[in-house]
Design a protein around this motif. Structure first.
Motif, mmCIF file in Angstrom:
data_model
loop_
_atom_site.group_PDB
_atom_site.id
_atom_site.type_symbol
_atom_site.label_atom_id
_atom_site.label_comp_id
_atom_site.label_asym_id
_atom_site.label_seq_id
_atom_site.Cartn_x
_atom_site.Cartn_y
_atom_site.Cartn_z
ATOM 1 N N ALA A 133 0.826 -1.199 0.000
ATOM 2 C CA ALA A 133 0.000 0.000 0.000
ATOM 3 C C ALA A 133 0.866 1.257 0.000
ATOM 4 N N ASP A 134 0.344 2.321 -0.592
ATOM 5 C CA ASP A 134 1.034 3.604 -0.543
ATOM 6 C C ASP A 134 1.183 4.065 0.903
ATOM 7 N N ARG A 135 2.220 4.842 1.158
ATOM 8 C CA ARG A 135 2.374 5.446 2.475
ATOM 9 C C ARG A 135 1.293 6.488 2.678
ATOM 10 N N ILE A 169 0.560 21.017 -2.447
ATOM 11 C CA ILE A 169 1.216 19.771 -2.063
ATOM 12 C C ILE A 169 0.427 18.568 -2.554
ATOM 13 N N VAL A 170 -0.893 18.620 -2.413
ATOM 14 C CA VAL A 170 -1.718 17.525 -2.921
ATOM 15 C C VAL A 170 -1.504 17.351 -4.421
ATOM 16 N N HIS A 171 -1.462 18.448 -5.135
ATOM 17 C CA HIS A 171 -1.236 18.394 -6.592
ATOM 18 C C HIS A 171 0.141 17.808 -6.902
ATOM 19 N N ALA A 172 1.175 18.219 -6.142
ATOM 20 C CA ALA A 172 2.536 17.772 -6.415
ATOM 21 C C ALA A 172 2.716 16.281 -6.156
ATOM 22 N N LEU A 173 1.913 15.700 -5.274
ATOM 23 C CA LEU A 173 2.061 14.288 -4.926
ATOM 24 C C LEU A 173 1.241 13.359 -5.814
ATOM 25 N N ALA A 174 0.513 13.911 -6.766
ATOM 26 C CA ALA A 174 -0.248 13.067 -7.693
ATOM 27 C C ALA A 174 0.697 12.162 -8.460
ATOM 28 N N GLY A 175 0.359 10.881 -8.534
ATOM 29 C CA GLY A 175 1.180 9.920 -9.242
ATOM 30 C C GLY A 175 2.348 9.382 -8.440
ATOM 31 N N LEU A 176 2.515 9.821 -7.199
ATOM 32 C CA LEU A 176 3.588 9.346 -6.329
ATOM 33 C C LEU A 176 2.997 8.427 -5.264
ATOM 34 N N PRO A 177 3.839 7.621 -4.594
ATOM 35 C CA PRO A 177 3.300 6.582 -3.702
ATOM 36 C C PRO A 177 2.839 7.096 -2.348
ATOM 37 N N TRP A 178 1.891 8.044 -2.379
ATOM 38 C CA TRP A 178 1.353 8.609 -1.140
ATOM 39 C C TRP A 178 -0.161 8.674 -1.214
ATOM 40 N N ARG A 179 -0.794 8.208 -0.155
ATOM 41 C CA ARG A 179 -2.235 8.398 0.031
ATOM 42 C C ARG A 179 -2.409 9.501 1.057
ATOM 43 N N ILE A 180 -3.237 10.487 0.752
ATOM 44 C CA ILE A 180 -3.351 11.676 1.593
ATOM 45 C C ILE A 180 -4.682 11.704 2.322
ATOM 46 N N VAL A 181 -4.627 11.855 3.642
ATOM 47 C CA VAL A 181 -5.805 12.183 4.440
ATOM 48 C C VAL A 181 -5.714 13.691 4.665
ATOM 49 N N TRP A 182 -6.618 14.424 4.051
ATOM 50 C CA TRP A 182 -6.546 15.884 3.992
ATOM 51 C C TRP A 182 -7.564 16.454 4.973
ATOM 52 N N ILE A 183 -7.070 17.199 5.957
ATOM 53 C CA ILE A 183 -7.893 17.580 7.104
ATOM 54 C C ILE A 183 -8.006 19.098 7.209
ATOM 55 N N VAL A 227 -5.098 13.395 14.550
ATOM 56 C CA VAL A 227 -3.794 12.774 14.775
ATOM 57 C C VAL A 227 -3.957 11.359 15.321
ATOM 58 N N ALA A 228 -4.969 11.158 16.157
ATOM 59 C CA ALA A 228 -5.185 9.841 16.770
ATOM 60 C C ALA A 228 -5.557 8.780 15.751
ATOM 61 N N LEU A 229 -5.975 9.172 14.549
ATOM 62 C CA LEU A 229 -6.357 8.212 13.518
ATOM 63 C C LEU A 229 -5.152 7.657 12.763
ATOM 64 N N ALA A 230 -4.014 8.307 12.874
ATOM 65 C CA ALA A 230 -2.849 7.962 12.068
ATOM 66 C C ALA A 230 -2.114 6.762 12.638
ATOM 67 N N GLY A 231 -1.640 5.897 11.746
ATOM 68 C CA GLY A 231 -0.809 4.781 12.156
ATOM 69 C C GLY A 231 0.601 5.234 12.481
ATOM 70 N N PRO A 232 1.401 4.360 13.082
ATOM 71 C CA PRO A 232 2.750 4.752 13.499
ATOM 72 C C PRO A 232 3.712 5.033 12.360
ATOM 73 N N GLU A 233 3.365 4.603 11.126
ATOM 74 C CA GLU A 233 4.238 4.863 9.985
ATOM 75 C C GLU A 233 3.857 6.138 9.239
ATOM 76 N N ALA A 234 2.768 6.767 9.600
ATOM 77 C CA ALA A 234 2.247 7.896 8.829
ATOM 78 C C ALA A 234 3.166 9.109 8.904
ATOM 79 N N ALA A 235 3.133 9.887 7.823
ATOM 80 C CA ALA A 235 3.791 11.193 7.802
ATOM 81 C C ALA A 235 2.738 12.262 8.068
ATOM 82 N N HIS A 236 3.172 13.375 8.651
ATOM 83 C CA HIS A 236 2.271 14.480 8.971
ATOM 84 C C HIS A 236 2.860 15.780 8.442
ATOM 85 N N LEU A 237 2.026 16.608 7.821
ATOM 86 C CA LEU A 237 2.396 17.955 7.414
ATOM 87 C C LEU A 237 1.382 18.919 8.009
#
Length: 331
Positions: free
Chosen positions: A174-176, A190-204, A231-241
């Motif tokens: 799965a994508d990160r 940032i959402v636009h720049a990550l299109a086509g890259l291995p990232w799934r975004i939860v946008w809050i 923040v509590a929904l994120a897994g331990p591998e998730a990235a945050h911006l």
């Protein structure tokens, strides 16, 4: 996404009935894409890229020739890029083209559910990947050795393995996941720049009106009265911006991120904001090791302060994250 993406293939087959997958299985010398790159081709279109140009055009044409074929139709091709296709790379690629329809997908689903880490199949045209693929007693000795290496980890992270007339790929992972707080101009860029890259975004954000009318496929919208609660929904591998409209909200989000396992944490702002936030987070009980893992400013200041320029720097930073940072405990 690296590996055999059964979910994407299933979605394409559901739309098109028959789809051909073109895989770069091996590369000699210079080539546009590395082994593991793949495209899906159907009668009226295609998705993905194996480098574009004459190679991709010829590969797609060959793939369409298989669409009307029998189950497990395959072609195993070696294509010289210089003299054969007029491309400047000068190397050669081995392409494996495979046709998939509903019948094949049913078997693939069963193989993946069986727990094998790789999808293994014979390269012969029309041959069915019976039983456990490389784990099958019918597989030749060299292929069984490849399976043992995969189970022991000796095969490493190689995206494609070919042995004794068999081909193996790991199932796609799965994508990160990126938790992106803030739907303003920089968030959108940032959402636009990550299109086509291995990232799934939860946008809050706390206001639905801040989001664009149409969300891209790699992003899901989350409207929260207090975005820090996400923040509590994120897994331990998730990235945050963190890039909301409010410094107070940014601080609360950072406080919660640093208090739990995470993969990466970035905060928009200047060097002075970074110093101020670290001082306040220290007062909230966060130690030097945790504070050192908060990246602020984000992006690359040499690129400029325009939202698109910040987004390019952020995307590059995320792509450089080492695999070791995917799972990090609280410092």
């Amino acid at each position: 996404m690296v590996g055999f993406d059964l979910d994407a293939l299933s979605a394409a087959v559901a739309r098109e009935e028959a789809v051909a997958r073109v895989l770069v299985a091996h590369v000699e010398g210079s080539a546009p894409r590395a082994p593991g790159a793949a495209i899906l081709v159907w009668a009226t279109g295609q998705s993905g890229s194996i480098g574009g140009g004459a190679l991709e055009w010829e590969a797609a044409a060959r793939a369409r020739d298989l669409l009307a074929g029998a189950p497990w139709a395959r072609a195993d091709l070696r294509m010289a890029l210089g003299p054969g296709l007029g491309q400047c790379c000068g190397g050669a690629v081995r392409l494996v083209i495979e046709r998939f329809a509903a019948g094949e997908l049913a078997m693939l689903g069963a193989l993946r559910q069986g727990g094998a880490p790789h999808f293994a199949r014979p390269l012969a045209h029309g041959a069915v990947p019976e039983g456990g693929g490389l784990n099958s007693a019918r597989a030749p000795f060299g292929a069984q050795a490849l399976a043992r290496a995969a189970r022991s980890g000796a095969a490493g992270d190689a995206p494609v393995a070919i042995e004794a007339g068999w081909l193996a790929e790991p199932w796609a992972t799965a994508d990160r996941t990126l938790y992106l707080y803030g739907a303003g101009h920089v968030g959108r860029a940032i959402v636009h720049a990550l299109a086509g890259l291995p990232w799934r975004i939860v946008w809050i954000d706390d206001a639905a009106a801040r989001f664009p009318d149409a969300l891209p496929a790699h992003a899901e919208q989350l409207v929260a009265a207090n975005p820090a609660d996400a923040v509590a929904l994120a897994g331990p591998e998730a990235a945050h911006l963190v890039l909301t409209y409010s410094h107070a909200l940014d601080l609360e989000i950072c406080h919660r991120i640093l208090g739990r396992p995470f993969g990466f944490a970035g905060l928009i702002g200047s060097a002075s904001k970074a110093a101020r936030f670290r001082s306040r987070l220290r007062a909230l009980g966060h130690g030097p090791a945790a504070l050192a893992r908060l990246t602020c400013p984000i992006g690359d200041k040499r690129l400029g302060k325009a939202p698109a320029a910040i987004a390019i720097g952020v995307a590059a930073e995320l792509l450089r994250l080492p695999a070791a940072e995917r799972m990090v405990g609280v410092a």
